[in-house]
Design an enzyme around this catalytic site. Structure first.
Site, short mmCIF file in Angstrom:
data_model
loop_
_atom_site.label_atom_id
_atom_site.label_comp_id
_atom_site.label_asym_id
_atom_site.label_seq_id
_atom_site.Cartn_x
_atom_site.Cartn_y
_atom_site.Cartn_z
N SER A 1 0.67 -1.13 0.11
CA SER A 1 0.12 0.15 -0.05
C SER A 1 0.77 1.29 -0.09
CB SER A 1 -1.03 -0.08 1.09
OG SER A 1 -1.49 1.26 1.37
N LYS B 1 2.14 -3.34 6.22
CA LYS B 1 2.38 -3.28 4.55
C LYS B 1 3.92 -3.02 4.43
CE LYS B 1 -1.54 -4.10 2.94
NZ LYS B 1 -1.92 -5.34 2.02
N TYR C 1 -1.68 -0.89 10.27
CA TYR C 1 -1.86 -1.09 8.84
C TYR C 1 -0.60 -0.93 8.08
CZ TYR C 1 -3.59 -1.19 3.95
OH TYR C 1 -3.99 -1.34 2.72
#
Length: 286
Positions: A156, A173, A169
């Site tokens: 991401s 990633k 998150y």
């Protein structure tokens, strides 16, 4: 005389996270149309029926598998299906991950001072462990067969920069990118390439739950002036999966429409928001 530069005819590709109706479903369709047989994996039988069954109805070589890539049993089930599918195993696309809509608020969006161990571990399981252990299984099978291959994972833009209020998150990633680089080095001698794609803001069913329609905002924030489409992410994945990229490994390709190029102090016309002399602003944009 034509030449198939993609080179996917007769090959088997696993797509983990194939049935969300976004990037995973788009890349499943694209890979199958390029001639591969796709093992389409999702932990949700309902999503497989909704998003993958129509692909098989089109006549595409897609094999739906209900399995959880976050578990050893789920991975074993996927590899069992690979073993009984006609064709040569070629690769894997890891799309499974993200942050489930039911947990976006408050479990994954919060200041770093409030993140719990449970929040942290859930995001790492969902985004890093699913990628690593699924990749491990496919790589082990490829090496046992003495076959080259390609693994592509979804990171991401949050893993390529800071991710304020979304640290679990973003860090997971970023760890995926690190795992990609290390696996690329270890597996290069076996002819297995390992790469990643880092999407920017993309119009998917998942993102639609928290990103509204605002064309002016998109124009201001993204160099290309719009959000991405799932098939645009799928195209980049297909490139890295295919024989078009046989000398590329250990890389993470940003597919973000230039979102990362736009400094936060830039206005919609790309001039600095700190410019107070409007006549100067007008002069330099003419």
């Amino acid at each position: 005389m034509t030449q198939d530069f993609l080179g996917l005819d007769g090959r088997v590709v696993v797509v983990s996270g194939a049935a969300g109706g976004g990037i995973g479903t788009s890349v499943t369709r694209m890979i199958a149309r390029a001639g591969a047989t796709v093992i389409a994996v999702s932990r949700s039988p309902e999503n497989l029926e909704k998003h993958v069954a129509p692909l098989t109805a089109e006549g595409l070589a897609v094999v739906p598998v209900a399995a959880d890539a976050a578990t050893d049993d789920g991975i074993a089930l996927v590899m069992k299906e690979v073993g009984r599918t006609a064709g040569d195993l070629h690769g894997l696309v890891n799309v499974a991950g993200g942050a489930a809509p039911s947990t976006w608020m408050p479990s994954t969006w919060m200041p770093s001072t409030r993140v719990t161990r449970a929040d942290w571990r859930a995001l790492f399981t969902q985004n890093l462990e699913t990628m690593f252990f699924m990749s491990q299984a496919v790589a082990a099978e490829l090496t046992s067969q003495g076959r080259p291959g390609s693994i592509v994972s979804i990171s991401s833009i949050s893993g390529m920069n800071s991710a304020p209020l979304h640290i679990g998150y973003g860090t997971a990633k970023a760890a995926l990118v690190a795992a990609t680089r290390t696996m690329a080095v270890e597996l290069a001698g076996d002819g297995i390439r390992v790469n990643a794609v880092a999407p920017g803001v993309t119009e998917t069913p998942a993102s639609g739950t928290y990103v509204d329609e605002d064309a002016e905002r998109d124009r201001r924030a993204i160099a290309m002036g719009r959000r991405g489409r799932p098939e645009e992410q799928a195209g980049a994945i297909l490139f890295l999966l295919s024989d078009l990229s046989t000398y590329i490994t250990g890389q993470t390709l940003l597919v973000d429409g230039g979102l990362n190029l736009k400094w936060t102090h830039l206005a919609a016309d790309n001039t600095s928001l700190f410019l107070k002399d409007e006549s100067f602003r007008a002069a330099i944009t003419r």
